[in-house]
Design a protein around this motif. Structure first.
Motif, PDB file in Angstrom:
ATOM      1  N   GLY A 184     -41.719  24.355 -54.827  1.00 36.94           N
ATOM      2  CA  GLY A 184     -42.122  25.730 -54.505  1.00 36.94           C
ATOM      3  C   GLY A 184     -42.955  25.779 -53.237  1.00 36.94           C
ATOM      4  O   GLY A 184     -42.671  26.548 -52.313  1.00 36.94           O
ATOM      5  N   SER A 194     -39.577  24.610 -61.069  1.00 33.70           N
ATOM      6  CA  SER A 194     -40.380  25.778 -61.436  1.00 33.70           C
ATOM      7  C   SER A 194     -41.696  25.761 -60.687  1.00 33.70           C
ATOM      8  O   SER A 194     -42.091  24.751 -60.099  1.00 33.70           O
ATOM      9  N   LEU A 195     -42.345  26.896 -60.708  1.00 33.83           N
ATOM     10  CA  LEU A 195     -43.730  26.969 -60.261  1.00 33.83           C
ATOM     11  C   LEU A 195     -44.537  26.355 -61.388  1.00 33.83           C
ATOM     12  O   LEU A 195     -45.083  27.044 -62.245  1.00 33.83           O
ATOM     13  N   GLY A 196     -44.550  25.030 -61.379  1.00 29.70           N
ATOM     14  CA  GLY A 196     -44.988  24.283 -62.551  1.00 29.70           C
ATOM     15  C   GLY A 196     -46.376  24.643 -63.044  1.00 29.70           C
ATOM     16  O   GLY A 196     -46.588  24.831 -64.251  1.00 29.70           O
TER      17      GLY A 196
HETATM   18 MG   LIG Z   1     -42.493  22.937 -58.911  1.00 30.85          MG
END
Ligand SMILES: [Mg+2]
Ligand SMILES: Cc1ncc(C[n+]2csc(CCOP(=O)(O)OP(=O)(O)O)c2C)c(N)n1
Lengths: 150, 562
Positions: free
Chosen positions: B441, B469-471
């Motif tokens: 990201g 993902s936007l972990g």
């Molecule tokens: Mg990530």
């Protein structure tokens, strides 16, 4: 006085934008300016400000410390708890000039306009006194202050 | 000499070797004269934010101010995030922006913006230059302000006509004093003595070291104070490396994603000595529950406004960290006889709350990637991490033993920082291996700078910890916001290997543990930049973590059976 209110004497470089820097910092830190006066100081190229600032949720000493971080701020003195003299100027235009404004140390400046120079509390009292006589317009400078001689 | 030449000449006098910039209408005069100053290397970035982060990375890796050029309006405004990043982390930087000609300032001229106004709260100081004669003085002051005391970014906005104006003979003097700027450097000896006494009188002392220790190169003095007084030392996220992680007195990282044994030590300490740090909310978590057993706080910092801003210390030492710790080192007393109990207790907490991760679901784990990377780099490479889970993993899973080798955006938490900052670090330290650790990201926020890496063949190795993902946000949603996964999915992303190839660098994808080693081998054997797309466990989380709004005592660890 509300415990979060601080009175500060500030010496600043007289550069364009200094006021914006000081007021911007106060806003950004979550403080709030109650009064601000500024004028030339005795030193050329420097201005003297008197600020009354509400420290908001911050520790009260933060106001002076944060102002001191500004490069164009030469000197900050928190005089809230120091023995000081403080004066502000009020002028008011009235429907009817009351008798005996002199009691308050005020004087007639022009037809229908009175002037008072006093500490802020006296100025407040004076405004209360004037209200029944019809205040058409009112202007206050906010206080200027300095320490008493030792 | 024209204003433009004055700017460039002044930069040469200040020893500048590299500028990160982008031209436009309002700085054309400077760019016209740039080729006449071949000592100044210019890196044409692909977005001004990239320039600011490169200058930042350069400054953090070298200790010298990073220099940025940008044009007016959109060019200058693209620097704002980078200025804020540097400001929050006290990084020296000088941004020189073009402004519309003096005659049209304030008239909403083409590409006019109030850059001074827009950047006031994210710069240490700024100048609008409307007279050519002011240029040398302003630049010398800017260097002095940016690099001394508590460092920070300074912005100089110069009207285009001023750059073009004839300014007469060039005279330059280095600025060393300013009436309104007097950084406190020397500690008050009485306070130092008192601090040494307080440390000696404590039964369960802890020292916490922040970025200030690294900025003032105080690591040796810190080590001496710690060893002579037998005091354990933790660091903040930005202080990582200020104290060797494998030292018996090391508590590793503190705060809301700090290690369990650090948290235990802080929460049970009777004295906390904070050095070169702000004691912000990521360090304390819920402030009213921070360090509840501490009877005294000693705070050492160069910035007086940090005293009592967040925590009211019993003893304030406003001074440069190195000088303060040096003075203290000669005065601290050997630990009292019962210190062993405190250290044994900490060792027990270290055993009880180790850093853990699990491989049970068969996915590639980020920790395995970092551990392999550390094995090959040891203490000699610079790691620049981005923001998010990748950042915390990189902070916790490397055994940093020296300062300055771990760079990240701590105060501002700016996604997109790592890659351009890594390029800046490598430009400044060509002798060091530089690695960029980033989430997918954050990486795509400034990935356009791949062109800079290729154009200059900057051998930065990019380690993408790609969790689709936007972990970090996904973890917060899972853990603290009822498990509602909202707008955090990044499964639709470019093929990073193809993306790298499109830009002209080599790259490789890794899905399995066994592929980690050959991928790193290839990256290291390849001259120039290299990207590895590590496709890691999409459910991997950062532990320990303190739930938002809670006190440090409530830290969560890796759930059992995970
Ligand atoms: Mg990530
Ligand atoms: C510019 C910016 N926007 C938003 C955020 C909020 N934020 C913090 S971490 C994070 C997720 C980052 O995702 P990624 O880069 O993939 O890293 P990961 O946490 O997955 O390792 C976000 C959105 C931020 N820090 N910076």
């Amino acid at each position: 006085m509300h415990s979060q209110l601080r009175v500060l004497r500030v010496l600043v470089e007289d550069n364009p934008g200094v006021m914006a820097r000081v007021s911007g910092l106060i806003r950004r830190r979550g403080f709030n300016i109650q009064t601000i006066t500024v004028g030339p100081s005795t030193e050329p190229g420097r201005s003297r400000m008197t600020l009354t600032v509400d420290a908001g949720h911050a520790e009260v000493d933060q106001v002076a410390k944060q102002l001191d971080r500004l490069i164009e701020v030469i000197e900050v003195e928190d005089i809230t708890d120091a023995p000081t003299v403080s004066r502000e100027l009020l002028i008011a235009k009235l429907d009817k000039v009351p008798p005996a404004v002199e009691q308050y140390g005020a004087r007639l400046l022009a037809a229908g306009i009175v002037e008072l120079t006093a500490d802020s509390e006296t100025v407040e009292d004076f405004i209360e006194f004037l209200k029944p006589f019809g205040i058409k317009e009112l202007a206050r400078t906010g206080p200027v202050a300095m320490r008493r001689s030792a | 000499m024209t204003g433009a030449d004055m700017v460039l000449e002044a930069l040469e006098r200040e020893g500048v070797e590299i500028i990160f910039g982008y031209p436009g209408g309002a700085n054309l005069p400077i760019y016209q004269r740039l080729p006449a100053h071949p000592k100044l290397r210019h890196i044409l970035v692909r977005h001004e934010q990239g320039a600011a982060h490169m200058a930042d990375g350069y400054a953090r890796a070298t200790g010298r101010p990073g220099i940025v050029f940008a044009t007016s309006g959109p060019g200058a405004l693209n620097l704002v995030t980078g200025l804020c990043t540097a400001f929050m982390d006290s990084v020296p930087m000088i941004a020189i922006t073009g402004q519309v000609p003096t005659a049209v300032v304030g008239r909403d001229a083409f590409q006019e913006s109030d850059v001074i106004g827009c950047t006031q709260s994210v710069t240490k100081h700024s100048y609008l230059v409307t007279k050519v004669a002011d240029i040398p003085r302003v630049i010398s002051e800017a260097f002095h302000i940016a690099a001394t005391g508590r460092p920070g970014p300074v912005l100089i906005d110069i009207c285009r006509d001023v750059q073009q104006a004839e300014g007469g003979e060039f005279e330059y003097s280095y600025c060393s004093v300013l009436p309104g700027y007097k950084p406190a450097l020397e500690p008050d000896p009485v306070q130092v003595e008192r601090a040494a006494e307080m440390l000696a009188g404590a039964r369960r002392p802890v020292i916490l070291a922040g970025h200030g220790v690294i900025l003032s190169h105080a690591e040796q003095e810190l080590l001496e104070v710690a060893e002579r007084s037998g005091t354990p030392v933790g660091t903040t996220l930005l202080g990582v490396g200020a104290f060797p992680v494998q030292h018996p007195l090391a508590l590793h990282m503190t705060g809301f994603m700090g290690t369990g044994w650090n948290i235990k030590a802080v929460q049970n300490a009777d004295l906390l000595m904070m050095v070169g740090m702000r004691v912000d909310d990521r360090v304390t978590a819920k402030l009213s529950e921070w360090a509840p057993k501490a009877e005294s706080f000693v705070h050492i910092d160069i910035d007086a406004s940090e005293m009592g801003k967040n925590v009211r210390p019993h003893l304030e030492v406003v001074a440069d960290a190195k000088r303060a710790l040096k003075a203290m080192a000669s005065q601290v007393k050997p630990p009292p006889a019962d210190r062993g109990e405190w250290l044994t207790q900490i060792d027990a907490w270290r055993e009880e709350h180790p850093l853990k991760y699990s491989r049970s679901n068969g996915h590639l784990q980020p920790q395995d990637v970092l551990i392999d990377m550390y094995r090959r780099c040891k203490d000699d490479a610079i790691v620049v991490a981005d923001v998010g889970q990748n950042q915390i993993w990189a902070a916790l899973w490397w055994n940093y033993t020296k300062p300055g080798l771990f760079i990240n955006s701590g105060g501002s938490g700016t996604m997109g920082f790592a890659f351009p900052a890594a390029l800046g670090a490598k430009f400044g330290r060509p002798d060091k291996d530089v690695w960029c650790v980033a989430g997918e990201g954050g990486f795509v926020m400034t990935a356009q700078e791949l062109s800079v890496a290729v154009e200059h063949q900057v051998p930065v190795k990019i380690v993408l910890l790609n969790n689709f993902s936007l972990g970090m946000v996904r973890q917060f949603q899972d853990d603290f916001y009822g498990g509602v996964r909202s707008e955090v999915d990044l499964t639709v992303m470019p093929d990073f290997v193809k993306l790298a190839e499109a830009y002209g660098l080599k790259a490789r994808r890794v899905d399995k543990y066994e592929e980690i080693k050959p991928a790193f081998d290839e990256a290291q054997a390849t001259p120039g930049p290299f990207l590895i797309d590590f496709r890691i466990d999409p459910e991997a989380n950062v532990y320990p973590i303190v739930p938002l709004g809670k006190g440090l005592d409530d830290f969560w660890e890796l759930p059992n059976g995970a």
